[in-house]
Design an enzyme around this catalytic site. Sequence first.
Site, PDB file in Angstrom:
ATOM      1  N   HIS A   1      -0.750  15.414   5.077  1.00 26.81           N
ATOM      2  CA  HIS A   1      -2.026  16.020   5.476  1.00 26.81           C
ATOM      3  C   HIS A   1      -1.902  16.853   6.751  1.00 26.81           C
ATOM      4  CE1 HIS A   1      -4.439  13.701   2.597  1.00 26.81           C
ATOM      5  NE2 HIS A   1      -3.714  12.649   2.921  1.00 26.81           N
TER       6      HIS A   1
ATOM      7  N   ARG B   1      -6.150   0.502  -0.466  1.00 26.70           N
ATOM      8  CA  ARG B   1      -6.137   1.032   0.891  1.00 26.70           C
ATOM      9  C   ARG B   1      -6.897   0.087   1.808  1.00 26.70           C
ATOM     10  NH1 ARG B   1      -7.992   4.924  -2.820  1.00 26.70           N
ATOM     11  NH2 ARG B   1      -9.822   5.703  -1.750  1.00 26.70           N
TER      12      ARG B   1
ATOM     13  N   VAL C   1       0.834 -18.067  13.294  1.00 28.71           N
ATOM     14  CA  VAL C   1       1.329 -17.517  14.545  1.00 28.71           C
ATOM     15  C   VAL C   1       0.799 -18.360  15.682  1.00 28.71           C
ATOM     16  CG1 VAL C   1       1.406 -15.522  16.091  1.00 28.71           C
ATOM     17  CG2 VAL C   1       1.371 -15.175  13.610  1.00 28.71           C
TER      18      VAL C   1
ATOM     19  N   CYS D   1      19.301   7.331 -17.221  1.00 32.90           N
ATOM     20  CA  CYS D   1      17.890   7.543 -17.555  1.00 32.90           C
ATOM     21  C   CYS D   1      17.707   9.016 -17.908  1.00 32.90           C
ATOM     22  CB  CYS D   1      17.003   7.157 -16.369  1.00 32.90           C
ATOM     23  SG  CYS D   1      15.267   7.593 -16.560  1.00 32.90           S
TER      24      CYS D   1
ATOM     25  N   CYS E   1       9.284   7.625 -21.186  1.00 31.43           N
ATOM     26  CA  CYS E   1       9.458   6.430 -22.019  1.00 31.43           C
ATOM     27  C   CYS E   1       9.300   5.151 -21.223  1.00 31.43           C
ATOM     28  CB  CYS E   1      10.814   6.448 -22.728  1.00 31.43           C
ATOM     29  SG  CYS E   1      12.192   5.798 -21.765  1.00 31.43           S
TER      30      CYS E   1
ATOM     31  N   THR F   1       0.820  -1.214   0.000  1.00 30.21           N
ATOM     32  CA  THR F   1       0.000   0.000   0.000  1.00 30.21           C
ATOM     33  C   THR F   1       0.852   1.261   0.000  1.00 30.21           C
ATOM     34  OG1 THR F   1      -1.828  -1.125   1.113  1.00 30.21           O
ATOM     35  CG2 THR F   1      -1.736   1.258   1.333  1.00 30.21           C
TER      36      THR F   1
ATOM     37  N   CYS G   1      16.269   3.397 -21.619  1.00 28.20           N
ATOM     38  CA  CYS G   1      17.308   3.134 -20.620  1.00 28.20           C
ATOM     39  C   CYS G   1      17.170   1.770 -19.969  1.00 28.20           C
ATOM     40  CB  CYS G   1      17.289   4.208 -19.532  1.00 28.20           C
ATOM     41  SG  CYS G   1      15.825   4.155 -18.462  1.00 28.20           S
TER      42      CYS G   1
END
Length: 506
Positions: A61, A325, A187, A414, A451, A52, A456
Site C-alpha cells: 500500500h 484480520r 506470562v 508440479c 489441480c 494472519t 503432483c
Amino acid sequence: MTVTTSGTLPDEMYDVAVIGAGVVGTAIARELSRYPLRIALVEASDDVGDGTSKANTAILHTGFDAVPGSLESRLVREGQRRLAEYAARTGIPVEPLGALLVAWDEEQLSALPRLAEKAERNEYHETRIMGAEELYSREPHLGPGALGALEVPGESVICPWTTTLAYATQAVRAGADLHLNCRVEGVAGVLGDEPPHELTTGRGVLRTRTLINAAGLYADEIDRLLGHTDFTVTPRRGQLLVFDKFARDLVRHILLPVPTAVGKGVLVAPTVYGNVMLGPTAEDLADKTATGSTAEGLDFLREKGGRIMPELLDEEVTAVYAGLRPATEDDDYRIRSHPGQRYITVGGIRSTGLTASMAIAAHVVELLADSGQDLGAARELEPVRMPNIGEASPRPYERADLIAADPEYGRIVCHCERVSRGEIRDALASTVPPRSPEGLRRRTRARGGRCQGFYCGAAVRALLAAEAPEAPEAPLASQAPGAFGTPGTPGPSGGGEPSQRPEVGP
C-alpha cells in the site's frame, strides 16, 4: 542461531523475546538482530507466517487512505518505502501495477475528490481522477456502469510469504533463535530489573529480560496476561476467490472499491503468481480460528465480482481461502510501551501490516531505546537473496543457465505451477525449512495450481517425508475441505530463501 520445533526450550536468559512469527514479529526479530542481543522468536505454529500473514490480499500500500496523522499512516508510508527497497535487494516478487478506485454511482463519484484530498494529507501526491472513457480504455473488461475512478499509481502487489521468510531467514542467520510449536500459555509479569519475564509454553519455560507481543489475533490475550486491558481483538474474516492464470489478461490494475468504515471492500487484483484474486469479505466473528469459507461468503463475492468484471466469473476458480484480520475498537495500530515491565504491545495491526512491517520494527526498536534499554551498536545484516516464485521474472524452469549448472531445476514436479525438484530440495534444506505440505507450498508454489496437488501431491509428499518425516499428510484436492482447495491457504502461494546453489531470481 537455531530453529527448534520440539523438545525442551534452552535454559538461558534472552535479552528480548518476540511472541508471534508473522510478518510483523519476524520483521521485529530481524531488526533486533542487528544489535548484540540474544533474541528469541516464539511461534505457536510449526512455521513462520502461518496465521494472519499467510492469507491476505498481498498489496503493498501507499497509505493514501489511512487516517491522516495516525501512527498507521506514518508507518505505512515509511514502511512502503523500506519494503520496496528491501524487496528489490532481496528478490521478493513485487509488481507495481497501480490501483484504480472505481466509482459505480454518483455518491461514490462525489467521494473521489475527498479521497484525493485525504491522500494529500497523507503526503501522497500522485492521485488523479479520471472519467469513464479513460477508465474503460485502461480497463476494457470492467463491467458496465462505472462513472469514473481515482488513480493511485504507487500501489503494488507483493508476495507476503517470501517477505516473512526473508525476515525470518536474516534474523536466524544473525543469531536469533526461532522456537516453533511453542504456544505461550502464561506470562509472569514483572516490575523493575529482576526477576526476568518467564513465559510458560507448551515446550517449557522461556526466560527473557524484555518481552514484545506481536501475537496478532491473540495480542489482546497476551496483553491481559501482563495486566493490560487497552484493546480487544475482534477477528474479521476475509474470504477470497483465486482464479486461474487464464484470467490474468482480463485485469491490468488493482481494482479497488471506494472504501467504507468496515474496510476497503471487495477488490479485483492480479497476484505476483499470475492469478487473479477477488475479495475479501469483511465479517466480524467471535472465533479466532474460523478460517473456513462459507457458501454465503462466496455467493457475496460472486455477486460483487459480477458487477466489477463479469467476464472474470467465466474463468476457473483454482482456490478459495479465508484469513482473519485483528480488528480492534480503534482505527489505528495499538503499539504501546510499558517501560516498567520491559514490555511492548504491538497490537491491532490490520491489513496494512505487511506494508508497514519494517517501519513497525524500527518503531519498536526506538521505543526500546527510549525506555532506557541499552541495545548496543547496530550492524549491517548479511544480505539474503530469495528464490523467485513470481511470474514477472524468469522462473528456474525457464533459465537454461541454471538448468545447465544443476539439472534438478529442469525436472518439473508440479506441472501446474512449474515447480522443479531443485526448488523443493532447496526449500527443504533452507535456514527455515517447511514442516508441512502447506509450508512447502508457500515456499515453492508446489500443489498451488489448478489441480491443487491432485497429480503432483504424492511426489511432493514423498520429497517432504524424506526430509521431514514428522510432516502431516496433505489431502488430495478432491478430499480437501471446500470445493476448491483448503480454507485458510491460498492456491498459488510460495516463499523461499537462498541456498548455496546457483541463485534463483531476477
